[in-house]
Design an enzyme around this catalytic site. Sequence first.
Site, PDB file in Angstrom:
ATOM      1  N   LYS A  65       2.034 -10.939  -9.994  1.00 48.93           N
ATOM      2  CA  LYS A  65       0.680 -10.891  -9.426  1.00 48.93           C
ATOM      3  C   LYS A  65      -0.421 -11.158 -10.460  1.00 48.93           C
ATOM      4  O   LYS A  65      -1.507 -11.600 -10.106  1.00 48.93           O
ATOM      5  CB  LYS A  65       0.426  -9.530  -8.757  1.00 48.93           C
ATOM      6  CG  LYS A  65       1.156  -9.367  -7.432  1.00 48.93           C
ATOM      7  CD  LYS A  65       0.749  -8.085  -6.741  1.00 48.93           C
ATOM      8  CE  LYS A  65       1.620  -7.818  -5.545  1.00 48.93           C
ATOM      9  NZ  LYS A  65       1.210  -6.627  -4.797  1.00 48.93           N
ATOM     10  N   ASP A 101      -4.219  -7.243  -0.941  1.00 47.65           N
ATOM     11  CA  ASP A 101      -3.693  -5.867  -1.021  1.00 47.65           C
ATOM     12  C   ASP A 101      -4.826  -4.847  -0.929  1.00 47.65           C
ATOM     13  O   ASP A 101      -4.747  -3.890  -0.153  1.00 47.65           O
ATOM     14  CB  ASP A 101      -2.986  -5.634  -2.368  1.00 47.65           C
ATOM     15  CG  ASP A 101      -1.589  -6.236  -2.413  1.00 47.65           C
ATOM     16  OD1 ASP A 101      -0.941  -6.326  -1.356  1.00 47.65           O
ATOM     17  OD2 ASP A 101      -1.159  -6.600  -3.526  1.00 47.65           O
ATOM     18  N   ALA A 130      -0.428  -1.310  -7.996  1.00 44.99           N
ATOM     19  CA  ALA A 130      -0.931  -0.891  -6.681  1.00 44.99           C
ATOM     20  C   ALA A 130      -2.092   0.091  -6.856  1.00 44.99           C
ATOM     21  O   ALA A 130      -3.102   0.009  -6.154  1.00 44.99           O
ATOM     22  CB  ALA A 130       0.191  -0.257  -5.873  1.00 44.99           C
ATOM     23  N   LEU A 221       1.409   4.960  -0.099  1.00 46.82           N
ATOM     24  CA  LEU A 221       1.699   3.517  -0.110  1.00 46.82           C
ATOM     25  C   LEU A 221       3.172   3.220   0.149  1.00 46.82           C
ATOM     26  O   LEU A 221       3.525   2.126   0.566  1.00 46.82           O
ATOM     27  CB  LEU A 221       1.286   2.904  -1.465  1.00 46.82           C
ATOM     28  CG  LEU A 221      -0.045   2.160  -1.469  1.00 46.82           C
ATOM     29  CD1 LEU A 221      -1.186   3.084  -1.088  1.00 46.82           C
ATOM     30  CD2 LEU A 221      -0.315   1.528  -2.812  1.00 46.82           C
ATOM     31  N   TYR A 223       6.374   2.922   2.130  1.00 41.18           N
ATOM     32  CA  TYR A 223       6.556   2.771   3.586  1.00 41.18           C
ATOM     33  C   TYR A 223       8.020   2.886   4.012  1.00 41.18           C
ATOM     34  O   TYR A 223       8.322   2.805   5.194  1.00 41.18           O
ATOM     35  CB  TYR A 223       5.958   1.441   4.082  1.00 41.18           C
ATOM     36  CG  TYR A 223       6.458   0.237   3.346  1.00 41.18           C
ATOM     37  CD1 TYR A 223       5.739  -0.280   2.266  1.00 41.18           C
ATOM     38  CD2 TYR A 223       7.652  -0.379   3.693  1.00 41.18           C
ATOM     39  CE1 TYR A 223       6.196  -1.381   1.566  1.00 41.18           C
ATOM     40  CE2 TYR A 223       8.112  -1.483   3.003  1.00 41.18           C
ATOM     41  CZ  TYR A 223       7.384  -1.970   1.944  1.00 41.18           C
ATOM     42  OH  TYR A 223       7.848  -3.057   1.253  1.00 41.18           O
TER      43      TYR A 223
END
Length: 280
Positions: A65, A101, A130, A221, A223
């Site tokens: 990223k 995001d 994140a 965050l 999941y």
Amino acid sequence: MKKTGLIGFPLGHSISPAMHNAAFKIFGIDAEYLLYEVRSGELGDLVSDLRGKESLGFNVTIPYKETIIKYVDEVTTFAKLIGAVNTVVNREGVLVGHNTDGPGFIQSLKEEGGIDPGDKIAVVLGAGGAGRAVAVMLAESGTSKVILADVDFNKAKDLSDYINFELERNCQAILPDDLHEHIKKASILVNATPIGMHPNTDNSPLPRGIKLHSDLLVYDLVYNPRETTLLKEAKKAGAKTVSGLGMLVRQGALAFSVFTDEEPPVGIMWEAAEKALSAR
Ligand code: NAP
């Protein structure tokens, strides 16, 4: 046929193809979403291929990223602020890097959590990739203060210095031992660490003995599972809880609209994501 996909390593059980292909199908768009699992040495050649006419662009995940920024031609303001790109659109050979995001998280917080972060105190656990997207977006969304805790204090301090001095927002790095007093005053608690993720589902990112309260919105965050140990603890304390599936679907939906200029079919993408997750 047009193509798009996800670049990362490893990609294992990504549910992005299920989400995006369901959206293409509903719109009758002749396109497919692929997985590009590549080593870093192959990244440059792959990106050159994805400038071709048939390419809509691509998504990017761990560990590329940040690295991808040097391969694209332009970067949006949000992606610049966050310092990471997860969506690249191909505009006739010109690659533009976006970050969906951060906005996906804020949308999910508002839609699933029913809370506007404006003027609220938010505690974020984890200052990795994140945590950075979440903390920057919370700060940019008008929170009165973002409190950051990471097991590595220096990581939290570096991020809070960036938010305080570069973005001129209010952020404080703390030690995990001091979480209790800050959570007492907070309205939002976000887990941006991988703690609690399958298969280590009994683990919680909170140090033992920390009490949650009923005025808190707890966003995890993670999941998989949908209800983590942290969310179970939060529910017991009467707090509102939100699973990271919302952020995953909304970042994908925002990426879909970047690729196609269409309003994203969030419900269809949500259904496809849930189905793909339960088939894992
Ligand atoms: P990361 O780069 O590994 O960052 C996590 C950070 O949290 C690291 O600095 C880690 O420290 C720290 N940490 C670990 N345990 C902690 C604890 N108990 N308290 C405070 N800090 C702690 O991971 P990431 O890429 O940021 O991703 C974090 C999680 O978010 C993952 O589970 C990922 O799947 C999830 N995620 C979800 C979405 C979504 O759409 N829902 C999007 C992105 C990421 P050490 O490195 O020292 O362990």
